[in-house]
Design a protein around this motif. Structure first.
Motif, PDB file in Angstrom:
ATOM      1  N   ALA A  81       2.618  -1.873   5.988  1.00 48.88           N
ATOM      2  CA  ALA A  81       1.243  -1.911   5.498  1.00 48.88           C
ATOM      3  C   ALA A  81       0.246  -1.759   6.639  1.00 48.88           C
ATOM      4  CB  ALA A  81       0.997  -3.232   4.756  1.00 48.88           C
ATOM      5  N   VAL A  82       0.529  -2.395   7.767  1.00 50.11           N
ATOM      6  CA  VAL A  82      -0.360  -2.274   8.931  1.00 50.11           C
ATOM      7  C   VAL A  82      -0.438  -0.826   9.412  1.00 50.11           C
ATOM      8  CG1 VAL A  82      -0.627  -2.900  11.355  1.00 50.11           C
ATOM      9  CG2 VAL A  82      -0.092  -4.663   9.672  1.00 50.11           C
ATOM     10  N   ILE A  83       0.716  -0.152   9.490  1.00 46.45           N
ATOM     11  CA  ILE A  83       0.746   1.234   9.980  1.00 46.45           C
ATOM     12  C   ILE A  83      -0.004   2.161   9.040  1.00 46.45           C
ATOM     13  CG2 ILE A  83       2.257   3.186  10.491  1.00 46.45           C
ATOM     14  CD1 ILE A  83       4.359   1.152  11.390  1.00 46.45           C
ATOM     15  N   VAL A  84       0.261   2.041   7.746  1.00 48.21           N
ATOM     16  CA  VAL A  84      -0.376   2.932   6.768  1.00 48.21           C
ATOM     17  C   VAL A  84      -1.876   2.697   6.704  1.00 48.21           C
ATOM     18  CG1 VAL A  84      -0.476   3.555   4.329  1.00 48.21           C
ATOM     19  CG2 VAL A  84       1.736   3.172   5.421  1.00 48.21           C
ATOM     20  N   LEU A  85      -2.295   1.438   6.674  1.00 46.91           N
ATOM     21  CA  LEU A  85      -3.722   1.144   6.578  1.00 46.91           C
ATOM     22  C   LEU A  85      -4.457   1.473   7.869  1.00 46.91           C
ATOM     23  CD1 LEU A  85      -3.625  -2.213   4.591  1.00 46.91           C
ATOM     24  CD2 LEU A  85      -4.341   0.025   3.771  1.00 46.91           C
ATOM     25  N   TYR A  86      -3.731   1.508   8.991  1.00 48.68           N
ATOM     26  CA  TYR A  86      -4.361   1.920  10.245  1.00 48.68           C
ATOM     27  C   TYR A  86      -4.707   3.412  10.210  1.00 48.68           C
ATOM     28  CZ  TYR A  86      -5.178   2.509  15.249  1.00 48.68           C
ATOM     29  OH  TYR A  86      -5.733   2.802  16.475  1.00 48.68           O
ATOM     30  N   MET A  87      -3.877   4.190   9.503  1.00 50.65           N
ATOM     31  CA  MET A  87      -4.117   5.628   9.401  1.00 50.65           C
ATOM     32  C   MET A  87      -5.056   5.975   8.251  1.00 50.65           C
ATOM     33  SD  MET A  87      -0.341   7.218  10.235  1.00 50.65           S
ATOM     34  CE  MET A  87       0.404   6.399   8.829  1.00 50.65           C
ATOM     35  N   LEU A  88      -5.024   5.188   7.174  1.00 51.59           N
ATOM     36  CA  LEU A  88      -5.879   5.442   6.021  1.00 51.59           C
ATOM     37  C   LEU A  88      -7.094   4.529   6.055  1.00 51.59           C
ATOM     38  CD1 LEU A  88      -3.167   5.673   3.219  1.00 51.59           C
ATOM     39  CD2 LEU A  88      -4.247   7.567   4.446  1.00 51.59           C
ATOM     40  N   GLU A  89      -8.019   4.804   5.155  1.00 53.43           N
ATOM     41  CA  GLU A  89      -9.191   3.943   5.032  1.00 53.43           C
ATOM     42  C   GLU A  89      -8.783   2.640   4.355  1.00 53.43           C
ATOM     43  OE1 GLU A  89     -13.577   3.901   2.840  1.00 53.43           O
ATOM     44  OE2 GLU A  89     -12.253   5.648   2.694  1.00 53.43           O
ATOM     45  N   PRO A  90      -9.124   1.481   4.924  1.00 53.75           N
ATOM     46  CA  PRO A  90      -8.725   0.199   4.332  1.00 53.75           C
ATOM     47  C   PRO A  90      -9.569  -0.151   3.107  1.00 53.75           C
ATOM     48  CG  PRO A  90     -10.016  -0.171   6.320  1.00 53.75           C
ATOM     49  CD  PRO A  90      -9.821   1.316   6.223  1.00 53.75           C
ATOM     50  N   SER A  91      -9.269   0.477   1.981  1.00 45.66           N
ATOM     51  CA  SER A  91      -9.985   0.218   0.732  1.00 45.66           C
ATOM     52  C   SER A  91      -9.091  -0.584  -0.210  1.00 45.66           C
ATOM     53  CB  SER A  91     -10.386   1.537   0.074  1.00 45.66           C
ATOM     54  OG  SER A  91      -9.247   2.296  -0.270  1.00 45.66           O
ATOM     55  N   VAL A  92      -9.681  -1.028  -1.317  1.00 48.70           N
ATOM     56  CA  VAL A  92      -8.917  -1.815  -2.293  1.00 48.70           C
ATOM     57  C   VAL A  92      -7.759  -1.001  -2.857  1.00 48.70           C
ATOM     58  CG1 VAL A  92      -9.047  -2.995  -4.518  1.00 48.70           C
ATOM     59  CG2 VAL A  92     -10.918  -3.227  -2.883  1.00 48.70           C
TER      60      VAL A  92
END
Length: 306
Positions: free
Chosen positions: A146-157
Motif C-alpha cells: 500500500a505504501v509503494i502504490v500510494l507513493y506512486m499514485l495520488e493518495p485519494s479515498v
C-alpha cells in the motif's frame, strides 16, 4: 393473505428478539455493538450536523484544554492548533475512516469469496491459476504494498480503498476455498447433484449459506485491521490528505504537539482503539452466535438473564 403476513411478522419479531437476547447474554459484545452503532450514526449524520463547526477556525482557542466548557459544549475535548473543536472533528472524521474500511472490506470480501467459490468447487485448471494469483498478492506485505502504490499514485479515498481491498483478497480467497473443499463432499451437496441441480444453484443455494457465517466473522475482524492500516497510512502522510479528515490523520497532525497538547492525538487515537476493540469483541460474539453447535450457550444465558 393478512394471516400469512401476520405470521411472517411474528416470526421476524421472534427471531429479532432471540438475537437481541443472545447479544444481551454477552455484556461486552452488547456494549461493543452499542458503541459501533454510535460510530456508524456519527459517520452517517456527523458531516451533515457538524461539518461547519469542524472546519471553523478560532485562533484565540488554539490548543484549548479539554473539559473547558467556557467556549461551548463542542470544546469539551479541547481544540486543535487552529482552534477547531476536536469533538466535532472526530465525529466528522468517522465518515471517511469508516467509509474507507467498509469499502475495502466489502470489495475484498466479494472478490475473494467469488474467486474462492470457483477455486474450491471447480476442478479445472482455472482454480490453480486463481490460487497462484492469491499467492502472488500474499508474497508482498500488505502495508508495504500500500505504501509503494500510494507513493506512486495520488493518495485519494478511492485509491486507498482499491489498494487495501486488493491486499486483503487472499484472506477471503483462501478461507472460502478451504471451506468449499470440505462442504462439496457433504451428503446434501451430493444429493443435490443426483437430483440434477446445476453447479450455480449448488454453489449459491447450498454451499454459500454454509460459508457465509465464517466470512462474516472474518470480515468483522478484517474491518478492524483495515481501519488500523488506513490510520497508519494517514499517520505516515500518504493516506487521506487535508482538508479531508480521518482519525489517523488527526493523530498525525497532533504528534508535533504531544509535549504541549497531548489531547490532539489522544482523543482520535482513543476512538481508533475503542472501535477496534469493539469490533474484536463483536467478532468473538458472532463466531459463537453463528455456530449452531455453540449458539446454545448464548441462548441459555439469555434466558437466565431474561
Amino acid at each position: 393473505m393478512s394471516e400469512t403476513q401476520t405470521l411472517t411478522e411474528s416470526k421476524e419479531r421472534g427471531a429479532f428478539s432471540r438475537w437481541i437476547s443472545m447479544l444481551w447474554a454477552d455484556k461486552l459484545a452488547f456494549f461493543a455493538a452499542l458503541f459501533l452503532l454510535i460510530v456508524v450514526l456519527c459517520a452517517l449524520f456527523g458531516p451533515l450536523l457538524m461539518e461547519t463547526l469542524a472546519t471553523k477556525q478560532n485562533l484565540r482557542g488554539r490548543n484549548a484544554m479539554p473539559f473547558d466548557l467556557s467556549r461551548g459544549w463542542a470544546y469539551v475535548l479541547g481544540a486543535d492548533a487552529l482552534g477547531r473543536p476536536l469533538l466535532a472533528r472526530i465525529v466528522v472524521a468517522a465518515q471517511n475512516t469508516i467509509m474507507v474500511a467498509a469499502g475495502a472490506v466489502l470489495g475484498s470480501a466479494v472478490i475473494g469469496c467469488g474467486l474462492g467459490l470457483i477455486a474450491g468447487y471447480s476442478r479445472k485448471r482455472a482454480a490453480q491459476w486463481i490460487m497462484r494469483l492469491g499467492d502472488v498478492i500474499m508474497s508482498f506485505p500488505s502495508l508495504l504494498l500500500a505504501v509503494i502504490v500510494l507513493y506512486m499514485l495520488e493518495p485519494s479515498v478511492g485509491n486507498i480503498v482499491l489498494v487495501l481491498a486488493i491486499t486483503r483478497i487472499p484472506v477471503y480467497l483462501r478461507t472460502t476455498r478451504a471451506e468449499v473443499l470440505e462442504i462439496r463432499e457433504r451428503m446434501f451437496v451430493q444429493a443435490a447433484k443426483v437430483m440434477g441441480a446445476s453447479d450455480r444453484r449448488i454453489v449459491f443455494r447450498h454451499i454459500l449459506p454454509v460459508v457465509l457465517p465464517t466470512l462474516v466473522t472474518i470480515a468483522t475482524l478484517d474491518f478492524a485491521f483495515v481501519m488500523l492500516a488506513e490510520s497508519s497510512l494517514s499517520f505516515l502522510g500518504i493516506g487521506i490528505q487535508a482538508p479531508e479528515i480521518t482519525w489517523g490523520l488527526m493523530v498525525s497532525q497532533g504528534r508535533q504537539y504531544l509535549t504541549t497538547a497531548w489531547w490532539l492525538s489522544f482523543w482520535p487515537g482513543l476512538a481508533i482503539i475503542l472501535t477496534t476493540l469493539s469490533l474484536n469483541l463483536l467478532s468473538n460474539w458472532l463466531r459463537i452466535a453463528l455456530d449452531p453447535a455453540q449458539r446454545w450457550r448464548l441462548e441459555m444465558r439469555g434466558r437466565k438473564n431474561g
